[in-house]
Design a protein around this motif. Structure first.
Motif, PDB file in Angstrom:
ATOM      1  N   PRO A  12       0.807  -1.242   0.000  1.00  0.00           N
ATOM      2  CA  PRO A  12       0.000   0.000   0.000  1.00  0.00           C
ATOM      3  C   PRO A  12       0.831   1.280   0.000  1.00  0.00           C
ATOM      4  O   PRO A  12       0.306   2.350  -0.361  1.00  0.00           O
ATOM      5  N   GLU A  13       2.099   1.215   0.379  1.00  0.00           N
ATOM      6  CA  GLU A  13       2.950   2.396   0.412  1.00  0.00           C
ATOM      7  C   GLU A  13       3.599   2.684  -0.939  1.00  0.00           C
ATOM      8  O   GLU A  13       4.322   3.682  -1.082  1.00  0.00           O
ATOM      9  N   ALA A  14       3.391   1.807  -1.914  1.00  0.00           N
ATOM     10  CA  ALA A  14       4.039   1.958  -3.214  1.00  0.00           C
ATOM     11  C   ALA A  14       3.426   3.115  -3.991  1.00  0.00           C
ATOM     12  O   ALA A  14       2.250   3.480  -3.814  1.00  0.00           O
ATOM     13  N   ASP A  15       4.225   3.696  -4.888  1.00  0.00           N
ATOM     14  CA  ASP A  15       3.749   4.748  -5.780  1.00  0.00           C
ATOM     15  C   ASP A  15       3.198   4.173  -7.078  1.00  0.00           C
ATOM     16  O   ASP A  15       2.307   4.770  -7.690  1.00  0.00           O
ATOM     17  N   VAL A  16       3.723   3.016  -7.488  1.00  0.00           N
ATOM     18  CA  VAL A  16       3.278   2.420  -8.732  1.00  0.00           C
ATOM     19  C   VAL A  16       3.556   0.926  -8.699  1.00  0.00           C
ATOM     20  O   VAL A  16       4.495   0.465  -8.050  1.00  0.00           O
ATOM     21  N   ILE A  17       2.696   0.179  -9.368  1.00  0.00           N
ATOM     22  CA  ILE A  17       2.891  -1.262  -9.555  1.00  0.00           C
ATOM     23  C   ILE A  17       2.996  -1.505 -11.050  1.00  0.00           C
ATOM     24  O   ILE A  17       2.074  -1.158 -11.815  1.00  0.00           O
ATOM     25  N   ILE A  18       4.109  -2.091 -11.472  1.00  0.00           N
ATOM     26  CA  ILE A  18       4.348  -2.355 -12.895  1.00  0.00           C
ATOM     27  C   ILE A  18       4.133  -3.850 -13.115  1.00  0.00           C
ATOM     28  O   ILE A  18       4.711  -4.693 -12.401  1.00  0.00           O
ATOM     29  N   THR A  19       3.333  -4.205 -14.124  1.00  0.00           N
ATOM     30  CA  THR A  19       2.976  -5.609 -14.335  1.00  0.00           C
ATOM     31  C   THR A  19       3.384  -6.068 -15.727  1.00  0.00           C
ATOM     32  O   THR A  19       3.788  -5.273 -16.582  1.00  0.00           O
ATOM     33  N   ALA A  45       8.018  -4.698  -3.300  1.00  0.00           N
ATOM     34  CA  ALA A  45       7.473  -6.043  -3.454  1.00  0.00           C
ATOM     35  C   ALA A  45       7.646  -6.498  -4.882  1.00  0.00           C
ATOM     36  O   ALA A  45       7.663  -5.683  -5.817  1.00  0.00           O
ATOM     37  N   LYS A  46       7.757  -7.809  -5.051  1.00  0.00           N
ATOM     38  CA  LYS A  46       7.810  -8.385  -6.391  1.00  0.00           C
ATOM     39  C   LYS A  46       7.321  -9.818  -6.319  1.00  0.00           C
ATOM     40  O   LYS A  46       7.384 -10.468  -5.249  1.00  0.00           O
ATOM     41  N   GLY A  47       6.842 -10.343  -7.432  1.00  0.00           N
ATOM     42  CA  GLY A  47       6.362 -11.711  -7.451  1.00  0.00           C
ATOM     43  C   GLY A  47       5.898 -12.110  -8.821  1.00  0.00           C
ATOM     44  O   GLY A  47       5.755 -11.280  -9.734  1.00  0.00           O
ATOM     45  N   THR A  48       5.673 -13.419  -8.957  1.00  0.00           N
ATOM     46  CA  THR A  48       5.164 -13.962 -10.221  1.00  0.00           C
ATOM     47  C   THR A  48       3.883 -14.722  -9.954  1.00  0.00           C
ATOM     48  O   THR A  48       3.629 -15.174  -8.819  1.00  0.00           O
ATOM     49  N   ASP A  49       3.070 -14.855 -10.987  1.00  0.00           N
ATOM     50  CA  ASP A  49       1.848 -15.661 -10.967  1.00  0.00           C
ATOM     51  C   ASP A  49       0.950 -15.306  -9.774  1.00  0.00           C
ATOM     52  O   ASP A  49       0.447 -14.211  -9.689  1.00  0.00           O
ATOM     53  N   PHE A  50       0.775 -16.224  -8.812  1.00  0.00           N
ATOM     54  CA  PHE A  50      -0.175 -15.996  -7.720  1.00  0.00           C
ATOM     55  C   PHE A  50       0.236 -14.803  -6.862  1.00  0.00           C
ATOM     56  O   PHE A  50      -0.602 -13.991  -6.460  1.00  0.00           O
ATOM     57  N   ILE A  51       1.543 -14.687  -6.565  1.00  0.00           N
ATOM     58  CA  ILE A  51       2.004 -13.551  -5.752  1.00  0.00           C
ATOM     59  C   ILE A  51       1.804 -12.254  -6.518  1.00  0.00           C
ATOM     60  O   ILE A  51       1.415 -11.221  -5.942  1.00  0.00           O
ATOM     61  N   ALA A  52       2.054 -12.287  -7.817  1.00  0.00           N
ATOM     62  CA  ALA A  52       1.823 -11.094  -8.635  1.00  0.00           C
ATOM     63  C   ALA A  52       0.346 -10.692  -8.588  1.00  0.00           C
ATOM     64  O   ALA A  52       0.001  -9.500  -8.516  1.00  0.00           O
ATOM     65  N   LEU A  53      -0.525 -11.688  -8.612  1.00  0.00           N
ATOM     66  CA  LEU A  53      -1.966 -11.411  -8.521  1.00  0.00           C
ATOM     67  C   LEU A  53      -2.313 -10.761  -7.190  1.00  0.00           C
ATOM     68  O   LEU A  53      -3.096  -9.796  -7.136  1.00  0.00           O
ATOM     69  N   LYS A  54      -1.739 -11.265  -6.099  1.00  0.00           N
ATOM     70  CA  LYS A  54      -2.013 -10.689  -4.771  1.00  0.00           C
ATOM     71  C   LYS A  54      -1.505  -9.252  -4.698  1.00  0.00           C
ATOM     72  O   LYS A  54      -2.158  -8.381  -4.097  1.00  0.00           O
ATOM     73  N   ILE A  55      -0.331  -8.980  -5.300  1.00  0.00           N
ATOM     74  CA  ILE A  55       0.196  -7.612  -5.298  1.00  0.00           C
ATOM     75  C   ILE A  55      -0.766  -6.681  -6.028  1.00  0.00           C
ATOM     76  O   ILE A  55      -1.060  -5.558  -5.560  1.00  0.00           O
ATOM     77  N   ARG A  56      -1.301  -7.115  -7.152  1.00  0.00           N
ATOM     78  CA  ARG A  56      -2.237  -6.292  -7.908  1.00  0.00           C
ATOM     79  C   ARG A  56      -3.537  -6.080  -7.122  1.00  0.00           C
ATOM     80  O   ARG A  56      -4.089  -4.975  -7.119  1.00  0.00           O
ATOM     81  N   GLU A  57      -4.001  -7.147  -6.458  1.00  0.00           N
ATOM     82  CA  GLU A  57      -5.239  -7.017  -5.682  1.00  0.00           C
ATOM     83  C   GLU A  57      -5.071  -6.017  -4.542  1.00  0.00           C
ATOM     84  O   GLU A  57      -5.940  -5.172  -4.306  1.00  0.00           O
ATOM     85  N   ILE A  58      -3.950  -6.112  -3.818  1.00  0.00           N
ATOM     86  CA  ILE A  58      -3.714  -5.182  -2.712  1.00  0.00           C
ATOM     87  C   ILE A  58      -3.546  -3.768  -3.247  1.00  0.00           C
ATOM     88  O   ILE A  58      -4.058  -2.795  -2.665  1.00  0.00           O
ATOM     89  N   GLY A  59      -2.808  -3.643  -4.358  1.00  0.00           N
ATOM     90  CA  GLY A  59      -2.638  -2.314  -4.951  1.00  0.00           C
ATOM     91  C   GLY A  59      -3.962  -1.707  -5.372  1.00  0.00           C
ATOM     92  O   GLY A  59      -4.218  -0.505  -5.169  1.00  0.00           O
ATOM     93  N   LYS A  91      -5.768   1.720  -4.034  1.00  0.00           N
ATOM     94  CA  LYS A  91      -5.729   2.747  -5.074  1.00  0.00           C
ATOM     95  C   LYS A  91      -4.306   3.126  -5.481  1.00  0.00           C
ATOM     96  O   LYS A  91      -3.974   4.293  -5.686  1.00  0.00           O
ATOM     97  N   VAL A  92      -3.419   2.089  -5.566  1.00  0.00           N
ATOM     98  CA  VAL A  92      -2.073   2.296  -6.072  1.00  0.00           C
ATOM     99  C   VAL A  92      -2.125   2.190  -7.599  1.00  0.00           C
ATOM    100  O   VAL A  92      -2.769   1.284  -8.152  1.00  0.00           O
TER     101      VAL A  92
END
Length: 380
Positions: free
Chosen positions: A262-269, A293-307, A311-312
């Motif tokens: 949540p503290e991130a300024d941007v999430i790049i996918t 944070a960084k991740g692939t597949d399921f972790i990447a999905l969780k990062i996007r969901e939290i972002g 509202k990241v």
């Protein structure tokens, strides 16, 4: 080849832990023959070095006790006084040899194996009181070895003794014609040299016994392959336990990582397989963007969901997402080669914020061909 109680061959050399445990139990290589040779040679050498002084002191003691004055014969207390003085004089005469033997008896046992004090050796072991075990030890290989050594020592000393007596026969016969004082000193010298030659004969036994004791101790400590594996498990930990610990550590690290999204300024996918969350704060560190944070597949999905929930801003840039994922670790700054590409992304994100706040116009779409150095590019 030695076998364990399970029937497996002991083919593996003992590990360092096995050697340490054996030493703590007092099970180290010792050679009784080496101790015997050292003490015997020391005694013979001491007799040769201090034999003259010992003989003269004893002769003076004999003269003192065989030439008592008349008053001493009549006085009943004189017996105790003369006895005490004679004992003191005898101890002082033999003191150099006794001191030499004392130090040799301390040093000789630790010459092989080093100094060791083990409390386990002082504990009573009732297994030694088992008569069947005692009979088994009587007919063991070790008992046979000790018997052969005893017979070898007997015949070796017998041969050396006969050779010494044959060589010194004339000197021994000449003692009978010498004055008493000279005969006593001569006798001590003959005894000293005879003892020295006979003790030297034991060097052969010790030279054979020391390697045998080392070999026997090493062979006793040998291990089976299963024992080596079990010891490794005990010392390093069972694989399933270590795997569980690593899993718990990964889970804790992932929880900390997700809490920072949540503290991130941007999430790049990628947009689906990769996701990296960046934070830019010029007042911290060197002023470069930080990977939260960084991740692939399921972790990447969780990062996007939290972002999304917080509202990241989420942007698609497959090449840049892969480059950051493979080149940067969590809580580290991105490499300098990606500064320009990430700067364009952050500038776009800040423009969007300004636009949404009503303080600027809508930014142009983010370029798809961001500048990424060849050495940081990764295929999808």
């Amino acid at each position: 080849m030695a076998e364990s109680e399970s029937g497996q061959d002991k083919t593996e050399d003992p590990t360092d832990k096995r050697k340490r445990d054996s030493r703590e139990k007092g099970e180290i290589a010792r050679s009784k023959e080496l101790n015997t040779v050292a003490v015997t040679l020391g005694g013979a050498g001491g007799l040769l070095a201090f034999g003259g002084y010992l003989a003269e002191s004893l002769m003076e003691l004999m003269r003192l006790n065989f030439s008592l004055p008349r008053e001493a014969v009549i006085d009943e207390r004189s017996m105790g006084i003369f006895l005490l003085a004679s004992g003191k004089a005898a101890i002082l005469a033999a003191q150099p040899i006794l001191v030499m033997l004392f130090f040799i008896s301390l040093v000789a046992p630790v010459a092989l194996g080093g100094f060791l004090f083990s409390g386990s050796l002082l504990q009573p072991k009732f297994s030694r009181m088992n008569p069947l075990a005692g009979i088994k030890r009587m007919f063991s290989l070790n008992a046979l070895t000790e018997l052969l050594k005893a017979l070898a020592k007997f015949f070796l000393i017998l041969m050396v003794g006969l050779m010494v007596l044959s060589n010194d026969r004339q000197a021994l016969l000449a003692i009978a014609n010498e004055p008493l004082d000279q005969a006593i000193i001569h006798s001590v010298q003959v005894v000293g040299w005879s003892a020295l030659w006979m003790a030297s004969g034991l060097l052969l036994i010790a030279a054979l016994d020391v390697p045998f004791q080392l070999w026997q101790s090493h062979n006793k400590l040998k291990m089976t392959k299963q024992e080596v594996r079990d010891e490794y498990k005990d010392s390093e930990g069972k694989p399933e336990v270590k795997q569980r610990i690593r899993q718990l550590q990964r889970d804790a690290s992932q929880r900390r990582m997700m809490a920072a999204v949540p503290e991130a300024d941007v999430i790049i996918t990628n947009p689906t397989h990769y996701a990296v969350a960046l934070q830019y704060d010029p007042e911290k560190g060197g002023g470069a963007p930080l990977l939260l944070a960084k991740g692939t597949d399921f972790i990447a999905l969780k990062i996007r969901e939290i972002g999304t929930a917080h509202k990241v801003q989420i942007l698609e840039s497959p090449a840049l997402a892969r480059a950051i994922y493979y080149s940067t670790e969590i809580e580290q700054e991105i490499p300098s080669g990606l500064y320009q590409a990430v700067a364009q992304v952050l500038a776009y994100v800040f423009q969007i914020r300004q636009y949404r706040a009503g303080r600027g116009k809508a930014p142009d779409p983010l370029k798809k061909d961001l500048p990424i150095p060849p050495d940081l590019q990764r295929d999808g």
